[in-house]
Write a protein that holds these residues in place. Structure first.
Motif, mmCIF file in Angstrom:
data_model
loop_
_atom_site.group_PDB
_atom_site.id
_atom_site.type_symbol
_atom_site.label_atom_id
_atom_site.label_comp_id
_atom_site.label_asym_id
_atom_site.label_seq_id
_atom_site.Cartn_x
_atom_site.Cartn_y
_atom_site.Cartn_z
ATOM 1 N N VAL A 166 0.838 -1.187 0.000
ATOM 2 C CA VAL A 166 0.000 0.000 0.000
ATOM 3 C C VAL A 166 0.879 1.246 0.000
ATOM 4 O O VAL A 166 1.957 1.263 0.616
ATOM 5 N N ALA A 167 0.426 2.281 -0.709
ATOM 6 C CA ALA A 167 1.144 3.555 -0.777
ATOM 7 C C ALA A 167 0.154 4.701 -0.619
ATOM 8 O O ALA A 167 -1.008 4.594 -1.022
ATOM 9 N N ASP A 168 0.627 5.797 -0.055
ATOM 10 C CA ASP A 168 -0.189 6.983 0.210
ATOM 11 C C ASP A 168 0.006 7.983 -0.926
ATOM 12 O O ASP A 168 1.053 8.625 -1.037
ATOM 13 N N ILE A 169 -1.012 8.147 -1.761
ATOM 14 C CA ILE A 169 -0.906 9.059 -2.895
ATOM 15 C C ILE A 169 -0.979 10.520 -2.458
ATOM 16 O O ILE A 169 -0.502 11.416 -3.154
ATOM 17 N N ASP A 170 -1.532 10.771 -1.274
ATOM 18 C CA ASP A 170 -1.676 12.148 -0.804
ATOM 19 C C ASP A 170 -0.312 12.795 -0.556
ATOM 20 O O ASP A 170 -0.188 14.017 -0.582
ATOM 21 N N ARG A 171 0.705 11.980 -0.312
ATOM 22 C CA ARG A 171 2.054 12.496 -0.088
ATOM 23 C C ARG A 171 2.784 12.816 -1.389
ATOM 24 O O ARG A 171 3.827 13.459 -1.376
ATOM 25 N N GLY A 172 2.285 12.313 -2.497
ATOM 26 C CA GLY A 172 2.959 12.492 -3.771
ATOM 27 C C GLY A 172 3.949 11.380 -4.045
ATOM 28 O O GLY A 172 4.419 10.681 -3.145
ATOM 29 N N GLY A 173 4.276 11.201 -5.337
ATOM 30 C CA GLY A 173 5.272 10.205 -5.729
ATOM 31 C C GLY A 173 4.821 8.773 -5.601
ATOM 32 O O GLY A 173 5.654 7.874 -5.427
ATOM 33 N N VAL A 174 3.522 8.531 -5.713
ATOM 34 C CA VAL A 174 3.009 7.186 -5.416
ATOM 35 C C VAL A 174 3.532 6.140 -6.393
ATOM 36 O O VAL A 174 3.831 5.004 -6.000
ATOM 37 N N PHE A 175 3.677 6.491 -7.675
ATOM 38 C CA PHE A 175 4.133 5.489 -8.646
ATOM 39 C C PHE A 175 5.602 5.161 -8.442
ATOM 40 O O PHE A 175 6.022 4.005 -8.569
ATOM 41 N N ALA A 176 6.405 6.164 -8.110
ATOM 42 C CA ALA A 176 7.812 5.903 -7.793
ATOM 43 C C ALA A 176 7.940 5.051 -6.542
ATOM 44 O O ALA A 176 8.788 4.144 -6.470
ATOM 45 N N HIS A 177 7.088 5.329 -5.547
ATOM 46 C CA HIS A 177 7.122 4.548 -4.310
ATOM 47 C C HIS A 177 6.825 3.070 -4.580
ATOM 48 O O HIS A 177 7.545 2.172 -4.118
ATOM 49 N N ALA A 183 11.001 -3.011 -7.018
ATOM 50 C CA ALA A 183 12.295 -3.237 -7.662
ATOM 51 C C ALA A 183 13.384 -3.603 -6.662
ATOM 52 O O ALA A 183 14.334 -4.317 -7.014
ATOM 53 N N LEU A 184 13.271 -3.137 -5.431
ATOM 54 C CA LEU A 184 14.291 -3.393 -4.422
ATOM 55 C C LEU A 184 14.110 -4.732 -3.712
ATOM 56 O O LEU A 184 14.916 -5.092 -2.857
ATOM 57 N N LEU A 185 13.061 -5.462 -4.041
ATOM 58 C CA LEU A 185 12.835 -6.773 -3.441
ATOM 59 C C LEU A 185 13.545 -7.858 -4.241
ATOM 60 O O LEU A 185 13.828 -7.703 -5.428
ATOM 61 N N SER A 186 13.820 -8.973 -3.576
ATOM 62 C CA SER A 186 14.435 -10.102 -4.275
ATOM 63 C C SER A 186 13.416 -10.743 -5.211
ATOM 64 O O SER A 186 12.212 -10.461 -5.156
ATOM 65 N N GLU A 187 13.892 -11.630 -6.057
ATOM 66 C CA GLU A 187 13.000 -12.283 -7.024
ATOM 67 C C GLU A 187 11.893 -13.063 -6.322
ATOM 68 O O GLU A 187 10.723 -13.006 -6.716
ATOM 69 N N SER A 188 12.243 -13.786 -5.280
ATOM 70 C CA SER A 188 11.221 -14.570 -4.577
ATOM 71 C C SER A 188 10.234 -13.664 -3.843
ATOM 72 O O SER A 188 9.040 -13.974 -3.765
ATOM 73 N N GLU A 189 10.725 -12.551 -3.337
ATOM 74 C CA GLU A 189 9.844 -11.600 -2.653
ATOM 75 C C GLU A 189 8.902 -10.920 -3.641
ATOM 76 O O GLU A 189 7.722 -10.716 -3.357
ATOM 77 N N GLN A 190 9.411 -10.583 -4.805
ATOM 78 C CA GLN A 190 8.555 -9.994 -5.834
ATOM 79 C C GLN A 190 7.438 -10.947 -6.237
ATOM 80 O O GLN A 190 6.291 -10.538 -6.435
ATOM 81 N N ALA A 191 7.763 -12.221 -6.334
ATOM 82 C CA ALA A 191 6.759 -13.221 -6.708
ATOM 83 C C ALA A 191 5.663 -13.336 -5.658
ATOM 84 O O ALA A 191 4.528 -13.732 -5.954
ATOM 85 N N ARG A 192 6.005 -12.988 -4.436
ATOM 86 C CA ARG A 192 5.057 -13.078 -3.319
ATOM 87 C C ARG A 192 4.024 -11.946 -3.336
ATOM 88 O O ARG A 192 2.963 -12.038 -2.722
ATOM 89 N N VAL A 193 4.336 -10.845 -4.024
ATOM 90 C CA VAL A 193 3.457 -9.672 -4.042
ATOM 91 C C VAL A 193 2.283 -9.914 -4.984
ATOM 92 O O VAL A 193 2.454 -10.143 -6.184
ATOM 93 N N LYS A 194 1.065 -9.840 -4.437
ATOM 94 C CA LYS A 194 -0.137 -10.082 -5.238
ATOM 95 C C LYS A 194 -0.630 -8.823 -5.950
ATOM 96 O O LYS A 194 -1.379 -8.911 -6.915
ATOM 97 N N GLY A 195 -0.234 -7.652 -5.453
ATOM 98 C CA GLY A 195 -0.689 -6.431 -6.097
ATOM 99 C C GLY A 195 -0.521 -5.230 -5.200
ATOM 100 O O GLY A 195 0.048 -5.309 -4.104
ATOM 101 N N PHE A 196 -1.023 -4.093 -5.688
ATOM 102 C CA PHE A 196 -0.858 -2.821 -5.001
ATOM 103 C C PHE A 196 -2.206 -2.239 -4.583
ATOM 104 O O PHE A 196 -3.238 -2.490 -5.212
ATOM 105 N N VAL A 197 -2.165 -1.433 -3.532
ATOM 106 C CA VAL A 197 -3.318 -0.627 -3.117
ATOM 107 C C VAL A 197 -2.842 0.813 -2.989
ATOM 108 O O VAL A 197 -1.807 1.078 -2.371
ATOM 109 N N ILE A 198 -3.579 1.727 -3.595
ATOM 110 C CA ILE A 198 -3.279 3.152 -3.482
ATOM 111 C C ILE A 198 -4.255 3.755 -2.483
ATOM 112 O O ILE A 198 -5.475 3.561 -2.586
ATOM 113 N N ASN A 199 -3.716 4.487 -1.529
ATOM 114 C CA ASN A 199 -4.506 4.986 -0.402
ATOM 115 C C ASN A 199 -4.617 6.514 -0.454
ATOM 116 O O ASN A 199 -3.752 7.196 -0.986
#
Length: 498
Positions: A166-177, A183-199
């Protein structure tokens, strides 16, 4: 191995991205669908804490999330809690009990030893609930903290649970966040991510669509939903001090709270912020205490240090002037200790061993002892000129306070061995203190204190109802805006929109 569907972890791109709130809302959504759900946070760092029924201590956010689930909080819901004493050291609490104080470097090495306790607590919750909603801490992309991590992916990997970010769009820079975190996660960690929520989105969602499409194309991960900015949402804060208040009457009672460097359990003042007849002023470093009807000294994790800080700000002289003009003063827990004659720390539990002279407004003295007092309490409150009323709350303190008179104590707590006197009254009935956190949460007690402070015809709202209404509102928005069927496909029939 595929991640289990019996748990879901919410991680964030930053602190205060909305993890705690999203977990609470998801818990309420599932609970009202008839699903047995529990919250979990492997490691929390906060000075707002709660006491469980069995006398353990956990982060306040997990107690709120348990409330959203409709269940009692337990120590397994937050097996590791860090309570900072200084900028570089904290008290370490494991499965509800204080272990020892450690500096940041020492705890970094200790994490590998505490992971089994974390996994043990998580396993116990899974045995008793249909699903567990897990909250991460800070960000999983803090590369300097990745070694021996137990709060984010360092837990998700051994526990084998899916993750949403989850990321807070009210702070700005949500897509970079979001893009950068993944991008900074390992390959196995990236595979674990099911998706994003914008708050916390404000405005027309169509203006965001091109960005959502870009993010999904670049990452291969779906945006599971965009949550709107919920104006006026009131939930107990995990750690950050909230200044949000409801609209006030024309001439409200003026309450001033000096904010200490190690202020603890400032959720005590939520009931006052939500009271239409009370205006709360939170006063920080370098600010004078304004004119007030009532000054409240809050709790502190480092009482002697914060007492010295109070004097450095000149607040002691301003409190003295306030009393000369007929104002009222109240102290809660550490604030109560400061109002006494002496505060002694012979074991160096909160800093260097020694003792400090208190403000001297109450005829009590306190010695900090190694064994912390952790308990829920209820009883009666009687202030000068006021009838006795019911009061309830919880105690979290290392202090043992002497000089309390059973005949004049403002609070009498009901225990198995009889009534226990708590607190003291002094300075011509203008000052009182108590160890009871949450003392304003019961409407009868809140009204009695505000009457004593000068508010006539007090109409105190029900904090439990306010909390329940806000969690329901949050759950409604989550159901409307999140693809819950993608998170729990086995229950997708429960999330079909009419």
């Amino acid at each position: 191995m595929q991640p289990t569907v019996r748990a879901l972890m919410v991680q964030g791109t930053t602190s205060d991205a909305g993890k705690s709130v999203l977990v609470a809302g998801l818990c309420r959504v599932l609970a009202r669908k008839g699903i047995l759900v529990a919250p979990f946070k492997p490691q929390n760092m906060a000075l707002n804490s709660a006491v469980t029924a069995d006398g353990g201590e956990i982060g306040r956010a997990q107690a709120v999330q348990a409330f959203a689930c409709g269940i009692e909080p337990t120590v397994d819901m937050n097996p590791v809690l860090l309570k900072p004493n200084t900028d570089t050291a904290a008290q370490v609490i494991v499965q509800g009990k204080a272990v020892e104080d450690m500096d940041a470097i020492g705890f970094q090495g200790y994490k590998q030893f505490v992971l089994p306790s974390i996994l043990q607590s998580f396993a116990r919750l899974q045995q008793h609930y249909d699903t567990v909603v897990i909250e991460g801490a800070g960000s999983p992309a803090e590369v300097n903290l990745r070694e021996n991590d137990v709060a984010n992916m360092g837990f998700a990997e051994p526990a084998d649970v899916p993750v949403i970010i989850v990321a807070d769009i009210d702070r700005g820079g949500v897509f970079a966040h979001l893009y950068g975190t993944l991008a900074l996660l390992s390959e196995s960690e990236q595979a674990r991510v099911k998706g994003f929520v914008i708050n916390r989105f404000r405005g027309d969602i169509t203006l965001l669509q091109s960005g959502l499409d870009w993010l999904e194309q670049k990452t291969g991960k779906p945006v599971l939903g965009v949550l709107p900015y919920l104006h006026g949402l009131m939930l107990e804060a995990e750690d950050a001090i909230s200044v949000q208040q409801v609209a006030k009457v024309e001439k409200p009672l003026q309450v001033v709270v000096p904010v200490f460097t190690r202020i603890s359990n400032h959720t005590d003042f939520d009931a006052l912020r939500m009271h239409p007849q009370v205006n709360v002023h939170l006063i920080g470093k370098g600010e004078p205490l304004p004119a007030a009807d009532l000054i409240i000294l809050p709790g502190s994790k480092s009482v002697r240090s914060d007492l010295a800080y109070l004097r450095e700000q000149g607040w002691d002289q301003q409190i003295a002037r306030h009393l000369r003009l007929g104002g009222k003063v109240m102290g809660i827990c550490g604030g109560y200790q400061m109002l006494g004659e002496w505060v002694s720390d012979p074991h160096g539990l909160e800093g260097e061993p020694g003792q400090s002279r208190g403000l001297g407004y109450l005829p009590v003295s306190t010695v900090l002892a190694p064994e912390k007092q952790l308990k829920r309490s209820q009883g009666t409150l009687r202030l000068p000129g006021m009838p006795s009323v019911e009061v309830s709350g919880y105690e979290i303190h290392a202090g043992v306070t002497s000089g309390v008179s059973p005949d004049s104590a403002p609070v009498h707590l009901h225990t198995d061995s009889g009534n226990l006197a708590d607190g003291a009254i002094g300075v011509d009935d203008q000052v009182f203190g108590t160890y009871l956190h949450g003392v304003f949460d019961k409407p009868s007690a809140c009204s009695a204190i505000l009457n004593w402070a000068g508010l006539a015809d007090c109409q105190t709202p029900d904090m439990d109802q306010i909390k329940a209404d806000n969690i329901e509102r949050l759950a409604d928005e989550i159901e409307q805006h999140l693809n819950l069927a993608a998170l729990w496909p086995e229950w997708k029939h429960l999330f079909q929109k009419v």
